[in-house]
Design an enzyme around this catalytic site. Structure first.
Site, PDB file in Angstrom:
ATOM      1  N   SER A   1      16.479  51.164  23.794  1.00  0.00           N
ATOM      2  CA  SER A   1      17.855  51.223  24.311  1.00  0.00           C
ATOM      3  C   SER A   1      18.899  51.296  23.215  1.00  0.00           C
ATOM      4  CB  SER A   1      18.137  50.015  25.210  1.00  0.00           C
ATOM      5  OG  SER A   1      18.074  48.790  24.496  1.00  0.00           O
TER       6      SER A   1
ATOM      7  N   THR B   1      23.134  46.443  29.920  1.00  0.00           N
ATOM      8  CA  THR B   1      23.272  47.275  31.118  1.00  0.00           C
ATOM      9  C   THR B   1      22.798  46.541  32.362  1.00  0.00           C
ATOM     10  OG1 THR B   1      21.098  48.377  30.867  1.00  0.00           O
ATOM     11  CG2 THR B   1      22.993  49.401  29.782  1.00  0.00           C
TER      12      THR B   1
ATOM     13  N   PRO C   1      20.843  46.390  24.017  1.00  0.00           N
ATOM     14  CA  PRO C   1      21.666  47.229  24.890  1.00  0.00           C
ATOM     15  C   PRO C   1      21.113  47.297  26.311  1.00  0.00           C
ATOM     16  CG  PRO C   1      21.382  48.287  22.763  1.00  0.00           C
ATOM     17  CD  PRO C   1      20.463  47.104  22.768  1.00  0.00           C
ATOM     18  N   TYR C   2      19.785  47.299  26.445  1.00  0.00           N
ATOM     19  CA  TYR C   2      19.185  47.278  27.780  1.00  0.00           C
ATOM     20  C   TYR C   2      19.667  46.054  28.560  1.00  0.00           C
ATOM     21  CZ  TYR C   2      15.684  46.293  31.366  1.00  0.00           C
ATOM     22  OH  TYR C   2      15.060  45.974  32.550  1.00  0.00           O
ATOM     23  N   GLY C   3      19.613  44.887  27.937  1.00  0.00           N
ATOM     24  CA  GLY C   3      20.077  43.670  28.587  1.00  0.00           C
ATOM     25  C   GLY C   3      21.539  43.743  28.983  1.00  0.00           C
TER      26      GLY C   3
END
Length: 316
Positions: free
Chosen positions: A92, A154, A150-152
């Site tokens: 991510s 989103t 970044p995944y977290g």
């Protein structure tokens, strides 16, 4: 009596396909949507769909949710299980982040917007323990989120949109924070799947860090049950931790896989990766109290089932 109908996004994925099969067994008609994203091979997802496509109460649509008009579909169903997302902490970072924003935030907002004037009974959205970041002990939903990938970010944004639409427009939505779901059909990029396949085939196993990082592991059937419980709960605008009854570090997991396969793991230690929490630890008391959630499957039983599924998938 009219049959209940459910929409499952991401129905060809690990959790989505398992949930769809359970819904059919529970007497639902199921509309499934999947875009076959590039995060892993299409043929694996098609295997996940194989039994579903043979069921008379299952209808499948291959659609990109980024361009889908949800309104017409929502008008035909009672409940939506929004499992679709672009997963992966390590991928991510960098330029691919835009895809995570599109798939994980903007698609969720479009779904919620379409639900404002609908007659839906419930939307159950898949979230992630990644919203917390690292954990040093049992972590409950009141702890301030602090994603470290970044995944977290989103997944947290999607959660907050759900709470916003629930409070401002009365959209009946809840979010489930999954803690490392494992079992048959687990994504090929996830640790158990990679470990099992590598042990069975004698390939090196890449371990980022020292292997002492621990996870709260949740068996797939427990995660599926949590979705059904959330769909039938009258509560909205809530988030729930969905964890299991087994918490181990990666070295312990590998030893268990070695024991059940009779093969030795070829460990290859690599530097720890940005965005990977050292530990995760779910406090599930809220889900137990509000939903009646009661995880049943221990990790040893789940690993045995997953080993058999990986052997079958790759004809090992």
């Amino acid at each position: 009596m009219k049959r209940k109908c459910a929409l499952v996004t991401g129905c060809a994925g690990f959790i989505g396909s398992s949930l769809s099969e359970r819904l059919l067994r529970e007497g639902y008609a199921v509309i499934g949507i999947d875009a076959f994203l590039h995060n892993y091979d299409r043929w694996v997802k098609e295997q996940n769909l194989r039994n579903l496509l043979e069921h008379p109460q299952f209808r499948f649509f291959e659609r990109d949710l980024r361009t889908l008009s949800f309104s017409e579909l929502i008008s035909r169903v009672d409940v939506v299980f929004h499992q679709a997302a672009l997963p992966g902490v390590r991928t991510s970072w960098g330029t691919q982040f835009q895809e995570y924003v599109d798939h994980n935030i903007l698609v969720t907002q479009a779904l919620l917007e379409a639900a404002k004037d609908s007659n839906l009974n419930k939307i159950v959205c898949a979230s992630s323990s990644s919203v917390y970041g690292g954990m040093n002990g049992p972590t409950e939903e009141t702890q301030a989120p602090h994603p470290i990938s970044p995944y977290g970010v989103t997944k947290l944004a999607a959660e907050q949109l759900c709470q916003l639409y629930a409070s401002q427009f009365g959209v009946p939505v809840v979010s489930l924070r999954y803690f490392t779901v494992f079992g048959p059909r687990q994504r090929p990029d996830m640790a158990f799947h990679k470990f099992i396949k590598s042990v069975l085939t004698g390939q090196p196993i890449e371990i980022y860090g020292d292997g002492e990082q621990s996870r709260d592991f949740t068996f797939i059937e427990d995660a599926v049950t949590a979705n059904l419980l959330a769909a039938n709960s009258p509560l909205t605008g809530e988030v729930y931790n969905i964890g299991g009854i087994s918490r181990l570090n990666l070295n312990e997991v590998l030893s268990m896989i070695e024991s059940h396969t009779g093969k030795q793991a070829n460990r290859c230690l690599l530097p720890a990766q940005p965005g990977d929490p050292k530990h995760t630890f779910a406090d599930i008391r809220k889900a137990q109290t509000h939903l009646g959630y009661d995880p049943q499957f221990d990790i040893e039983h789940g690993i045995r089932l997953q080993i058999e599924q990986v052997k079958s998938l790759y004809n090992i």
